[in-house]
Design an enzyme around this catalytic site. Structure first.
Site, PDB file in Angstrom:
ATOM      1  N   ASP A  19       0.856  -1.176   0.000  1.00 29.43           N
ATOM      2  CA  ASP A  19       0.000   0.000   0.000  1.00 29.43           C
ATOM      3  C   ASP A  19       0.902   1.238   0.000  1.00 29.43           C
ATOM      4  O   ASP A  19       2.094   1.143   0.305  1.00 29.43           O
ATOM      5  CB  ASP A  19      -0.894  -0.043   1.243  1.00 29.43           C
ATOM      6  N   ASP A  27      -0.228   5.062   1.066  1.00 26.43           N
ATOM      7  CA  ASP A  27      -0.492   5.966   2.185  1.00 26.43           C
ATOM      8  C   ASP A  27      -0.627   5.176   3.486  1.00 26.43           C
ATOM      9  O   ASP A  27      -1.424   4.240   3.589  1.00 26.43           O
ATOM     10  CB  ASP A  27      -1.770   6.765   1.939  1.00 26.43           C
ATOM     11  N   ASP A  31      -1.719  -0.804   5.878  1.00 28.12           N
ATOM     12  CA  ASP A  31      -2.077  -0.350   7.220  1.00 28.12           C
ATOM     13  C   ASP A  31      -3.541  -0.602   7.565  1.00 28.12           C
ATOM     14  O   ASP A  31      -3.950  -0.402   8.706  1.00 28.12           O
ATOM     15  CB  ASP A  31      -1.758   1.142   7.378  1.00 28.12           C
TER      16      ASP A  31
END
Length: 375
Positions: A8, A10, A128
């Site tokens: 990922d 961000d 995240d």
């Protein structure tokens, strides 16, 4: 086969701001320890692919130009440190669109799913959010959720790099046929007393030498048609052990690859080269094993036995056992033995193989030990 680390963006590569949009240079900040971790994974053979949801990218609320500048700078920073991304995959839909290309959907993964050069067993996803873990589950790969105050998670980048790059080299092989049931479990990075049970006590004793003198944990359980004879049990044990070695070594990155006499061996002729293999004495007997995990199975045996069997093991099956290991593991093995006592000769063969294996499987770095790019 190449493992892929899907990441990922961000909150994983760069810190995610409160408004969830990195649309200005001053918002760009790398996540702690991401660069050294990715360098370690790069050296372990991983390639990197960014997979990111960017809600409404290209809309008035999130113009493409605002995204491109910080994103390009991020890629330049990683590239300046030796980290290149194989591809950057961005989904620009809104959550309400429920697009198949939006994580946890895997619509963007179709070309990768068709790529037979990818090592999916070692590939993984780092993100995240729980959607990143669901994305990993949909790909049937391992998922790591980075630890954040907002979304939880258990991992940091250093731990992920250690888990993937320094993963223990283990294998569990279950080989079942109408003639035998063989179970081999080994861990090349752990020392433990070998455990063997094949129904053939002398053969068990020989198998113990491989784990003991090879310096790795080894457990072998075999049930075979011993009421017929010993052939199937001994042969299939060799095949299962060879398969376990192949699986545990993976792509063989960082291993010594070769097993032969070290320069310090007291049994080498002064000024000689290590071409005679790992030389091991046992009373009047001397045996040598030279091996190469080349991926090309080949076996050469020089030696003779006077007795039909030693204990409950037919001597004709001694070279056959080693050939079976070679066939299943992709090992090139040259094994030589001479002496008077057949018990000593058989045991010296097993011990010489074990000590040569000890050298060949030893980790010596991260490089692949070949100029061909694959073993």
């Amino acid at each position: 086969m190449t493992p892929i680390l899907f990441v990922d963006r961000d909150g994983t590569l760069i810190v995610e701001p409160a408004d969830y949009q990195i649309d200005a240079y001053e918002k760009l900040r790398l996540v702690d320890h991401v660069i050294p971790a990715m360098l370690k994974l790069r050296d372990a053979g991983y390639q990197f692919v960014i997979v990111s949801n960017q809600d409404g990218l290209g809309s008035e609320s999130y113009p493409r130009a605002s995204f491109d500048g910080p994103n390009n700078l991020m890629l330049q920073i990683f590239a300046s440190q030796g980290i290149e991304f194989r591809e950057v995959l961005i989904d620009c839909s809104w959550p309400a669109d429920n697009a198949p290309t939006r994580k946890p959907g895997i619509g963007l993964m179709v070309p990768y799913l068709q790529d037979r050069t990818i090592d999916w067993a070692r590939s993984a996803m780092v993100g995240d959010r729980i959607t990143d873990i669901q994305f990993a589950q949909n790909l049937n790969i391992r998922g790591f959720q980075l630890r954040t105050d907002e979304f939880g998670g258990e991992w940091d980048w250093s731990g992920i790099a250690h888990e993937l790059a320094d993963a223990p080299r283990r294998a569990l092989v279950q080989r079942n046929t109408k003639e035998t049931r063989i179970r081999v479990e080994l861990d090349l990075d752990r020392v433990a007393e070998p455990k063997t049970a094949t129904g053939l006590p002398f053969f068990d004793h020989m198998l113990e030498q491989i784990g003991k003198h090879g310096g790795f944990a080894l457990e072998i359980r075999a049930e075979g048609d011993l009421h017929i004879d010993e052939h199937h049990t001994i042969e299939d044990t060799g095949l299962a052990l060879g398969q376990a070695l192949r699986e545990a070594l993976g792509d063989k990155r960082g291993i010594g690859r070769y097993g032969f006499d070290p320069e310090s061996s007291p049994w080498r002729v002064a000024g000689d080269t290590p071409q005679h293999g790992f030389t091991l004495p046992m009373d009047e007997t001397i045996a040598s094993a030279a091996l190469d995990f080349s991926g090309r199975p080949y076996f050469v045996f020089e030696g003779e036995f006077k007795r039909e069997r030693v204990g409950d093991m037919p001597t004709e099956l001694v070279p056959h056992f080693f050939r079976s290991i070679c066939d299943a593991s992709g090992l090139n093995l040259h094994l030589t033995v001479r002496g008077e006592n057949d018990h000593h000769k058989v045991e010296a063969c097993f011990k010489a193989l074990a000590r040569a294996l000890r050298q060949a499987i030893r980790r010596e770095g991260t490089a692949l030990p070949t100029t061909k790019g694959t073993l």
